[in-house]
Enzyme design. Structure first.
Site, PDB file in Angstrom:
ATOM      1  N   LYS A 198      -7.474 -23.064  46.685  1.00 61.37           N
ATOM      2  CA  LYS A 198      -7.455 -22.117  45.832  1.00 61.37           C
ATOM      3  C   LYS A 198      -8.807 -22.363  46.213  1.00 61.37           C
ATOM      4  CE  LYS A 198      -7.359 -26.496  42.462  1.00 61.37           C
ATOM      5  NZ  LYS A 198      -6.314 -27.347  43.537  1.00 61.37           N
ATOM      6  N   ASP A 212     -16.387 -26.549  40.002  1.00 63.49           N
ATOM      7  CA  ASP A 212     -16.062 -27.641  39.818  1.00 63.49           C
ATOM      8  C   ASP A 212     -17.348 -28.356  41.328  1.00 63.49           C
ATOM      9  OD1 ASP A 212     -14.887 -26.724  41.487  1.00 63.49           O
ATOM     10  OD2 ASP A 212     -12.772 -28.582  41.470  1.00 63.49           O
ATOM     11  N   ASP A 239     -12.914 -25.388  43.996  1.00 61.95           N
ATOM     12  CA  ASP A 239     -12.032 -24.930  44.462  1.00 61.95           C
ATOM     13  C   ASP A 239     -11.271 -24.327  42.821  1.00 61.95           C
ATOM     14  OD1 ASP A 239     -11.594 -27.613  43.658  1.00 61.95           O
ATOM     15  OD2 ASP A 239      -9.733 -27.716  44.947  1.00 61.95           O
ATOM     16  N   ARG A 240     -12.454 -24.598  41.768  1.00 58.53           N
ATOM     17  CA  ARG A 240     -11.966 -24.484  40.754  1.00 58.53           C
ATOM     18  C   ARG A 240     -13.231 -23.611  39.997  1.00 58.53           C
ATOM     19  NH1 ARG A 240     -11.046 -27.808  36.590  1.00 58.53           N
ATOM     20  NH2 ARG A 240     -11.915 -29.557  38.240  1.00 58.53           N
ATOM     21  N   SER A 265     -13.453 -34.719  42.956  1.00 58.98           N
ATOM     22  CA  SER A 265     -12.770 -34.009  41.717  1.00 58.98           C
ATOM     23  C   SER A 265     -10.914 -33.700  42.332  1.00 58.98           C
ATOM     24  CB  SER A 265     -13.160 -32.448  42.666  1.00 58.98           C
ATOM     25  OG  SER A 265     -12.948 -31.617  42.059  1.00 58.98           O
ATOM     26  N   HIS A 266     -11.094 -35.057  43.381  1.00 60.38           N
ATOM     27  CA  HIS A 266      -9.236 -34.976  43.852  1.00 60.38           C
ATOM     28  C   HIS A 266      -8.955 -36.030  43.262  1.00 60.38           C
ATOM     29  CE1 HIS A 266      -5.743 -33.228  45.477  1.00 60.38           C
ATOM     30  NE2 HIS A 266      -5.814 -34.701  45.477  1.00 60.38           N
ATOM     31  N   ASP A 289     -16.160 -29.446  44.324  1.00 67.75           N
ATOM     32  CA  ASP A 289     -15.838 -29.063  45.891  1.00 67.75           C
ATOM     33  C   ASP A 289     -15.581 -27.694  45.708  1.00 67.75           C
ATOM     34  OD1 ASP A 289     -13.319 -29.623  44.301  1.00 67.75           O
ATOM     35  OD2 ASP A 289     -12.594 -29.742  46.074  1.00 67.75           O
TER      36      ASP A 289
END
Length: 510
Positions: free
Chosen positions: A337, A236, A240-241, A65-66, A238
């Site tokens: 987040k 998402d 955080d969204r 995701s990052h 991981d």
């Protein structure tokens, strides 16, 4: 650097990959204790939570995701510092500089760590720390205990199980959030087990990008359109969204969600106790939050994109709630987040106000006005092409002749009020961050923003954001694309992005 305790996560890949990377770190940085989620699974918010709980030196997150790299763009590494937040720019730059000096690394291929067994395992690795400890922890429990201290779980449970219960649909998108959704929303708060879908973490996410938006969360959207469910959410990879949908597929954009949460913080026991000190939003996020802050008489901090810029604000006590237009929202309970936190906030608001998602959103628009908003993503561009588009655009809009220029599109006329290349001065430590996006602000408060994102040597993403404010409630039922089409036309004309890239349109629209 002697790091004694480090939580560690792999949310998407085989545990053996995790162990190999950890062992390399053990030999190079003298880590004496690792805390790993059971089966190698932890969400990003849970990592932040554990770091803060056990006062660890930092944490490493392996996540697709990052800013993903790798041959297929499917793998990324993120480092969290001691406050549980993303590494500041100066730390990332130091890591990068050190990485260029590495000549070799050691592995321990015969070491076997059982990531499925809770508890402490000890090893003799012939390094400074004897014994070397690996602690496997429940992936959910520490984070769940934090959430219990923030929310009124009884109120949410009554919403999901009481006589006036609503049916919910939650899509974990085969990322890391499956165990959290089942344990917290189903087991703890009483939602039926079949409320949760795609809850098994898969390395390929079931073949669908785990991105919570209308382009990729199509299974959830179709289910919500049927009218059976009153509330829907997707997460998402991981955790955080997030994305929020109401009955019949009513979509809540991320900027509106942030503003509505801000306006309803009194529904959350945590904020009733702690108070509200200020808000933060990334520069591309719509100014809907600013309208709420003005009424509540609290400051708003406008930062570059990236959660790391909020950490200083929260650590210094300036900021209680932060958010980004990319579906990331969180508060000072962590330094990341937090998608599930945001979903629980929404459920708390529904329980307190006894209205539907759509009614809450429309009431908000009636009070504060509606911010029509969209984002066009042009992904996988050739980096040089994207760079020169942004370079030429910056030269164009910052030229004195561009100031006060007028654009006529159909019946609409837009007058440029000011332009800039966004620069952020951190109010805590004075750090200056330059060239964080190009802004065109028109006399009616409409905005166009151009920003490069997720660049690498092989691909780049260029994003165009459009925002238009409408106070009149009789004008709140229009389609965002229709309202924003004149602004988009201006953006395409001055950037020449289609002509210069050969594209016929954006990759994703949100």
């Amino acid at each position: 650097h002697h790091i004694k305790t480090l939580p560690f996560l792999s949310c998407t890949y085989m545990p053996v990959v995790c162990v190999c990377l950890v062992l390399w770190l053990v030999f190079t940085t003298q880590i004496g204790r690792l805390v790993i989620g059971q089966n190698g699974i932890l969400s990003t918010p849970a990592v932040s939570c554990i770091i803060r709980k056990i006062k660890a030196a930092g944490g490493i997150i392996l996540t697709a995701s990052h800013s993903p790299g790798g041959p297929g763009g499917e793998f990324g590494v993120k480092f969290e510092v001691a406050n549980g937040g993303p590494a500041p720019d100066m730390v990332s730059e130091k890591i990068y500089q050190i990485s260029k000096t590495l000549e070799e690394y050691a592995i321990c291929p015969d070491l076997r760590v059982d990531l499925s067994r809770l508890g402490r395992q000890e090893f003799d690795l012939e390094n400074k720390f004897k014994p070397f400890r690996v602690e496997i922890v429940d992936s959910v429990e520490i984070y769940l205990n934090l959430l219990r201290s923030i929310f009124d779980f009884n109120a949410i449970r009554n919403l999901l199980t009481g006589p006036n219960q609503i049916k919910i649909r939650i899509d974990a998108m085969n990322g890391v959030m499956g165990p959290y959704v089942r344990r917290i929303l189903c087991d703890e708060l009483g939602a039926p087990a079949n409320s949760a879908i795609n809850c098994i973490p898969l390395e390929d996410f079931g073949g669908q990008p785990p991105d919570p938006n209308l382009t990729y969360a199509t299974a959830l959207l179709e289910a919500m359109k049927g009218g059976e469910y009153g509330f829907g959410a997707a997460f998402d990879a991981d955790g955080d969204r997030y994305m929020i949908l109401g009955q019949n597929g009513f979509f809540v954009n991320a900027s509106d969600s942030l503003a509505i949460i801000a306006a309803n913080l009194s529904c959350i026991p945590y904020f009733c106790q702690m108070g509200v000190r200020g808000f933060g939003r990334s520069m591309p996020t719509s100014t809907a939050l600013d309208k709420v802050a003005k009424v509540m008489k609290v400051p708003v901090y406008e930062t570059p994109a990236g959660w790391r810029y909020f950490s200083n604000l929260m650590d210094s006590g300036r900021c209680s709630l932060c958010g980004e237009e990319s579906f990331g929202t969180g508060s000072d309970h962590l330094r990341e987040k937090d998608g599930l936190w945001a979903v629980l906030v929404w459920l708390s608001i529904l329980a307190a106000r006894k209205q539907s998602v759509e009614e809450i959103v429309r009431d908000h628009w009636a009070k504060f006005g509606r911010h029509y908003y969209c984002r066009f993503d042009y992904e996988a561009l050739e980096p040089r092409t994207a760079y020169f588009i942004m370079r030429d655009l910056e030269a164009l809009i910052t030229d004195k002749s561009f100031s006060h220029q007028q654009f006529a599109v159909g019946n609409s006329i837009y007058s440029v009020e000011r332009t800039d290349s966004f620069e952020y001065i951190d109010p805590v430590d004075g750090t200056v961050t330059k060239r964080q996006g190009l802004r065109i602000i028109f006399s009616d408060a409409s905005r166009l923003i151009f920003r490069m994102s997720a660049s690498s040597h092989v691909r780049a993403t260029l994003r165009i954001y459009a925002e238009s404010y409408e106070k009149d409630p009789s004008q709140h039922n229009k389609e965002p694309q229709a309202v924003l089409s004149p602004l988009i036309a201006i953006a395409l004309k001055i950037s020449q992005i289609h002509e210069r890239t050969g594209r016929k349109g954006p990759t994703v629209i949100t």
